[in-house]
Design a protein around this motif. Structure first.
Motif, PDB file in Angstrom:
ATOM      1  N   PRO A   1      36.517  44.313  38.578  1.00 17.62           N
ATOM      2  CA  PRO A   1      37.916  44.408  39.022  1.00 17.62           C
ATOM      3  C   PRO A   1      38.828  44.624  37.819  1.00 17.62           C
ATOM      4  CG  PRO A   1      37.202  42.121  38.986  1.00 17.62           C
ATOM      5  CD  PRO A   1      35.978  42.945  38.696  1.00 17.62           C
ATOM      6  N   HIS A   2      39.862  45.419  37.993  1.00 18.88           N
ATOM      7  CA  HIS A   2      40.783  45.683  36.890  1.00 18.88           C
ATOM      8  C   HIS A   2      41.927  44.672  36.835  1.00 18.88           C
ATOM      9  CE1 HIS A   2      39.714  49.992  35.531  1.00 18.88           C
ATOM     10  NE2 HIS A   2      38.654  49.391  36.008  1.00 18.88           N
ATOM     11  N   ILE A   3      42.063  43.884  37.891  1.00 22.33           N
ATOM     12  CA  ILE A   3      43.089  42.837  37.933  1.00 22.33           C
ATOM     13  C   ILE A   3      42.426  41.554  38.423  1.00 22.33           C
ATOM     14  CG2 ILE A   3      45.296  42.116  38.912  1.00 22.33           C
ATOM     15  CD1 ILE A   3      46.022  45.029  39.222  1.00 22.33           C
ATOM     16  N   ILE A   4      42.603  40.464  37.681  1.00 17.97           N
ATOM     17  CA  ILE A   4      41.950  39.192  38.004  1.00 17.97           C
ATOM     18  C   ILE A   4      43.014  38.173  38.368  1.00 17.97           C
ATOM     19  CG2 ILE A   4      40.571  37.283  37.074  1.00 17.97           C
ATOM     20  CD1 ILE A   4      40.199  40.750  35.630  1.00 17.97           C
ATOM     21  N   GLN A   5      42.823  37.518  39.516  1.00 18.66           N
ATOM     22  CA  GLN A   5      43.760  36.490  39.947  1.00 18.66           C
ATOM     23  C   GLN A   5      43.384  35.160  39.313  1.00 18.66           C
ATOM     24  OE1 GLN A   5      43.850  35.811  44.205  1.00 18.66           O
ATOM     25  NE2 GLN A   5      45.970  35.083  44.112  1.00 18.66           N
ATOM     26  N   LEU A   6      44.376  34.502  38.745  1.00 14.53           N
ATOM     27  CA  LEU A   6      44.141  33.217  38.102  1.00 14.53           C
ATOM     28  C   LEU A   6      44.105  32.103  39.147  1.00 14.53           C
ATOM     29  CD1 LEU A   6      46.553  33.569  35.051  1.00 14.53           C
ATOM     30  CD2 LEU A   6      44.066  33.749  35.020  1.00 14.53           C
ATOM     31  N   PRO A   7      43.103  31.220  39.085  1.00 14.06           N
ATOM     32  CA  PRO A   7      43.044  30.104  40.041  1.00 14.06           C
ATOM     33  C   PRO A   7      44.150  29.088  39.773  1.00 14.06           C
ATOM     34  CG  PRO A   7      41.325  29.885  38.386  1.00 14.06           C
ATOM     35  CD  PRO A   7      41.967  31.219  38.143  1.00 14.06           C
ATOM     36  N   GLU A   8      44.802  28.648  40.835  1.00 13.96           N
ATOM     37  CA  GLU A   8      45.938  27.740  40.675  1.00 13.96           C
ATOM     38  C   GLU A   8      45.557  26.412  40.034  1.00 13.96           C
ATOM     39  OE1 GLU A   8      48.872  27.530  43.979  1.00 13.96           O
ATOM     40  OE2 GLU A   8      47.379  28.742  45.047  1.00 13.96           O
ATOM     41  N   GLN A   9      44.528  25.767  40.579  1.00 17.00           N
ATOM     42  CA  GLN A   9      44.198  24.412  40.155  1.00 17.00           C
ATOM     43  C   GLN A   9      43.705  24.360  38.712  1.00 17.00           C
ATOM     44  OE1 GLN A   9      44.941  21.858  42.068  1.00 17.00           O
ATOM     45  NE2 GLN A   9      45.639  23.248  43.678  1.00 17.00           N
ATOM     46  N   GLU A  10      42.868  25.320  38.331  1.00 15.40           N
ATOM     47  CA  GLU A  10      42.239  25.270  37.013  1.00 15.40           C
ATOM     48  C   GLU A  10      43.159  25.727  35.891  1.00 15.40           C
ATOM     49  OE1 GLU A  10      38.114  26.758  36.908  1.00 15.40           O
ATOM     50  OE2 GLU A  10      38.305  27.001  39.081  1.00 15.40           O
ATOM     51  N   THR A  11      44.180  26.489  36.214  1.00 17.06           N
ATOM     52  CA  THR A  11      45.023  27.068  35.159  1.00 17.06           C
ATOM     53  C   THR A  11      46.491  26.686  35.283  1.00 17.06           C
ATOM     54  OG1 THR A  11      45.422  29.102  36.435  1.00 17.06           O
ATOM     55  CG2 THR A  11      43.485  29.064  34.996  1.00 17.06           C
ATOM     56  N   ASP A  12      46.823  25.863  36.270  1.00 17.43           N
ATOM     57  CA  ASP A  12      48.231  25.508  36.514  1.00 17.43           C
ATOM     58  C   ASP A  12      49.094  26.750  36.703  1.00 17.43           C
ATOM     59  OD1 ASP A  12      47.676  22.769  36.257  1.00 17.43           O
ATOM     60  OD2 ASP A  12      47.888  22.881  34.068  1.00 17.43           O
ATOM     61  N   SER A  13      48.511  27.756  37.359  1.00 15.11           N
ATOM     62  CA  SER A  13      49.217  29.019  37.573  1.00 15.11           C
ATOM     63  C   SER A  13      49.842  29.043  38.960  1.00 15.11           C
ATOM     64  CB  SER A  13      48.252  30.195  37.420  1.00 15.11           C
ATOM     65  OG  SER A  13      47.681  30.228  36.123  1.00 15.11           O
ATOM     66  N   GLY A  14      50.661  30.057  39.181  1.00 12.67           N
ATOM     67  CA  GLY A  14      51.238  30.249  40.498  1.00 12.67           C
ATOM     68  C   GLY A  14      50.214  30.824  41.456  1.00 12.67           C
ATOM     69  N   THR A  15      50.605  30.886  42.728  1.00  9.45           N
ATOM     70  CA  THR A  15      49.694  31.396  43.763  1.00  9.45           C
ATOM     71  C   THR A  15      49.307  32.844  43.497  1.00  9.45           C
ATOM     72  OG1 THR A  15      50.732  29.934  45.372  1.00  9.45           O
ATOM     73  CG2 THR A  15      49.415  31.753  46.245  1.00  9.45           C
ATOM     74  N   ASN A  16      50.237  33.609  42.974  1.00 12.39           N
ATOM     75  CA  ASN A  16      50.003  35.039  42.757  1.00 12.39           C
ATOM     76  C   ASN A  16      50.219  35.415  41.296  1.00 12.39           C
ATOM     77  OD1 ASN A  16      49.456  35.793  45.548  1.00 12.39           O
ATOM     78  ND2 ASN A  16      51.620  35.373  45.939  1.00 12.39           N
TER      79      ASN A  16
END
Length: 333
Positions: free
Chosen positions: A190-205
């Motif tokens: 995939p050319h775009i990877i979604q960051l997981p919320e719980q593991e990275t303290d990231s947003g949903t998107n």
């Protein structure tokens, strides 16, 4: 109008330039704020994939005609070289506008909707840790760079694949000092990877580009060497079919052979990182025998059509067209 006047070139619009203008109108949909935001992003991606096909088929055929009969005239009175010159000017303006739409319109508005493409210089410590683990587990085992030297010539670059040219100093594990290497990225990634919320303290998107991850950790591929530069590039090749119906007995077999060769046709366009040094750009231009009018320096990812990957991932019906629900007209029910 007299019949003999129909041959007047002034009455005709060049077909290739007309196709480019159609693509300009597709891109205009990406700027229309009455259209839902993610649909506008989709229109941008469509305009990019259309341009890919335009170069694969239409520009490739004009280049072939230039080699076969450079003095032949199109219906509108243009020679192949004149067409290529006009195509180059218009296509560069179109590509500049595509990146302008992405960088100045769509990305800021996506940010307002809490949809983020996070640059590597903005990664938090938690995000960097997860991304490094992702690189080591998912990417490192399948990435194989090729050092350029007398024993390792320039590799065959697949049509429209993501690649990196890397400038190096020092010696590799075998004591060689090539100075440059090519890294071909498998298409399955995939050319775009979604960051997981719980593991990275990231947003949903929150997303990161595959190219950003490779840039950040490319040194892991070259133990003992120093990375001077790492720049993405992409080559579009002649993908037009040529099948002589009268000369083949099995059309399906002939098409199968043509499909394989589509990945390795003649080079017709090159896209490269806009920050790439001129010396490296010149090296690639010489390698692919590419005129400057077919070299595009990108102000972002070299393959914008892959942004479409996020469309189905993001669950935001308010940013998409209302789904069409087929029904039977009441008169027929």
């Amino acid at each position: 109008m007299e019949i003999d006047q129909l041959e007047n070139p002034e009455y005709y619009i060049n077909r290739e330039l007309s196709l480019l203008e159609f693509n300009v109108r597709v891109l205009a949909q990406a700027k229309d704020e009455t259209i839902p935001l993610l649909e506008r992003l989709k229109y941008l991606c469509i305009s990019c994939s259309n341009l890919d096909e335009f170069y694969e088929v239409r520009v490739a055929s004009v280049l072939q005609m230039e080699n076969i009969d450079p003095l032949t005239l199109c219906t509108d009175g243009l020679t192949p070289s004149e067409q290529l010159e006009l195509i180059g000017v218009r296509a560069h303006l179109l590509v500049d506008e595509q990146y302008q739409v992405l960088n100045e319109l769509l990305i800021p508005q996506l940010n307002q909707e809490n949809i983020h493409f996070i640059r590597r210089d903005k990664w938090t410590e938690a995000q960097r840790k997860w991304i490094e683990t992702y690189f080591n587990k998912e990417l490192l085992p399948i990435l194989t760079p090729v050092g350029l030297d007398s024993a390792h010539p320039f590799p065959r670059i697949l049509n429209k694949s993501l690649n990196f040219i890397i400038s190096l100093t020092g010696k590799d594990a075998f004591g060689r000092n090539s100075g440059r290497a090519i890294l071909q990225v498998p298409r399955a990634l995939p050319h775009i990877i979604q960051l997981p919320e719980q593991e990275t303290d990231s947003g949903t998107n929150d997303f990161v580009f595959l190219s950003s991850i490779i840039h950040a950790f490319v040194n892991e591929l070259f133990t003992g060497m120093t990375i001077k530069g790492c720049h993405q590039f992409r080559v579009t090749r002649n993908s037009d079919f040529f099948v002589d119906d009268d000369a083949v007995d099995d059309l399906m077999h002939a098409l199968e052979g043509e499909l394989v060769m589509r990945n390795y046709g003649d080079e017709v366009r090159m896209e490269i990182d806009g920050n790439c040094p001129e010396q490296t750009v010149f090296f690639l231009k010489e390698r692919f025998i590419m005129n400057v009018d077919r070299v595009f320096q990108a102000k972002g990812p070299v393959n914008l059509s892959r942004l479409l990957e996020i469309y189905d991932v993001i669950d935001r019906p308010d940013l998409k067209f209302t789904p069409f629900k087929p029904s039977i007209p009441s008169q027929l029910a």
